[in-house]
Design a protein around this motif. Structure first.
Motif, short mmCIF file in Angstrom:
data_model
loop_
_atom_site.label_atom_id
_atom_site.label_comp_id
_atom_site.label_asym_id
_atom_site.label_seq_id
_atom_site.Cartn_x
_atom_site.Cartn_y
_atom_site.Cartn_z
N ALA A 61 0.86 -1.19 0.15
CA ALA A 61 -0.33 0.08 -0.01
C ALA A 61 0.70 1.15 -0.29
N GLU A 62 0.62 2.61 -0.31
CA GLU A 62 1.29 3.79 -1.49
C GLU A 62 0.83 4.15 0.07
N ASP A 63 0.06 4.64 0.87
CA ASP A 63 -0.12 5.71 1.71
C ASP A 63 -0.35 5.53 3.80
N LEU A 64 0.74 4.79 3.83
CA LEU A 64 1.18 3.80 5.07
C LEU A 64 1.67 4.72 5.83
N THR A 65 1.26 4.93 7.33
CA THR A 65 2.87 5.74 7.87
C THR A 65 3.35 5.45 7.91
N ALA A 66 4.28 6.36 8.73
CA ALA A 66 5.81 5.45 9.34
C ALA A 66 5.03 5.17 10.57
N GLU A 67 4.21 5.34 11.13
CA GLU A 67 3.84 5.30 12.70
C GLU A 67 3.50 3.79 11.98
N GLU A 68 2.24 3.29 11.25
CA GLU A 68 2.03 2.26 10.60
C GLU A 68 3.67 0.96 10.33
N VAL A 69 4.31 1.16 9.75
CA VAL A 69 5.56 0.64 8.78
C VAL A 69 5.86 -0.05 10.27
N LYS A 70 6.83 1.16 10.86
CA LYS A 70 7.09 1.08 12.09
C LYS A 70 6.57 -0.20 13.10
N ASN A 71 5.41 -0.14 13.13
CA ASN A 71 4.32 -0.96 14.43
C ASN A 71 4.76 -2.59 13.81
N ALA A 72 4.17 -2.24 12.36
CA ALA A 72 4.64 -3.77 11.36
C ALA A 72 5.75 -4.14 11.82
N MET A 73 6.98 -3.41 11.52
CA MET A 73 8.12 -4.20 11.78
C MET A 73 8.82 -4.01 12.53
N ASN A 74 8.38 -4.02 13.85
CA ASN A 74 8.59 -3.89 15.42
C ASN A 74 8.05 -5.31 15.65
N GLU A 75 6.65 -6.13 15.17
CA GLU A 75 6.14 -7.40 15.40
C GLU A 75 6.48 -8.00 14.28
N MET A 76 7.26 -7.45 13.41
CA MET A 76 8.09 -9.17 12.73
C MET A 76 9.33 -9.47 13.61
N CYS A 77 9.46 -8.20 14.69
CA CYS A 77 11.18 -8.78 15.26
C CYS A 77 10.77 -9.68 16.11
N GLU A 78 9.69 -8.86 16.82
CA GLU A 78 9.34 -10.23 18.51
C GLU A 78 8.20 -11.68 17.88
N ALA A 79 8.26 -11.47 16.57
CA ALA A 79 7.64 -12.87 16.45
C ALA A 79 8.78 -13.82 15.71
N ASN A 80 9.70 -13.37 16.06
CA ASN A 80 11.22 -14.82 15.92
C ASN A 80 11.69 -15.54 14.70
N ILE A 81 10.60 -15.10 13.94
CA ILE A 81 10.10 -16.27 13.04
C ILE A 81 10.88 -16.43 11.50
N PHE A 82 11.61 -15.22 11.58
CA PHE A 82 12.77 -14.88 10.67
C PHE A 82 13.61 -15.38 10.47
N ALA A 83 14.85 -16.32 10.38
CA ALA A 83 16.05 -16.97 10.75
C ALA A 83 16.65 -17.54 9.20
N LYS A 84 17.62 -17.22 9.40
CA LYS A 84 18.69 -17.93 8.08
C LYS A 84 19.83 -17.59 8.67
N GLU A 85 20.38 -19.36 8.58
CA GLU A 85 21.21 -20.38 8.96
C GLU A 85 21.59 -19.95 10.14
N GLU A 86 20.28 -19.97 10.90
CA GLU A 86 19.81 -19.89 12.77
C GLU A 86 20.68 -18.41 13.07
N VAL A 87 20.33 -17.37 12.15
CA VAL A 87 20.86 -16.05 12.62
C VAL A 87 19.59 -15.14 11.88
#
Length: 79
Positions: free
Chosen positions: A27-53
């Motif tokens: 979506a092209e109309d996302l606010t900085a707050e919306e994007v940062k919140n989504a990025m924080n949720e991705m970080c908190e999920a701890n499900i994105f690892a590559k070679e155990e990193v």
């Protein structure tokens, strides 16, 4: 000529290196707050690892990136 737009998210991984995630057709109309919140949720999920990193530990930035492609020639339809 074709123009595409992606949302590029930049994080710091568990080895203190920058990693990017590009999202096509975001979506092209996302606010900085919306994007940062989504990025924080991705970080908190701890499900994105590559070679155990853990790849996404700290959100660093987000940008919309536009790319224009101009074809010089295209023979792909002939094969």
């Amino acid at each position: 000529m074709a123009t595409t737009k992606t949302l590029r998210l930049t994080f710091k991984n568990a080895k203190d290196k920058k990693v990017n995630l590009s999202l096509a057709e975001a979506a092209e109309d996302l606010t900085a707050e919306e994007v940062k919140n989504a990025m924080n949720e991705m970080c908190e999920a701890n499900i994105f690892a590559k070679e155990e990193v853990d790849q996404y530990q700290v959100p660093l930035s987000a940008q919309y990136v536009e790319r224009t492609t101009t074809s010089v020639f295209d023979d792909s339809g002939q094969n």
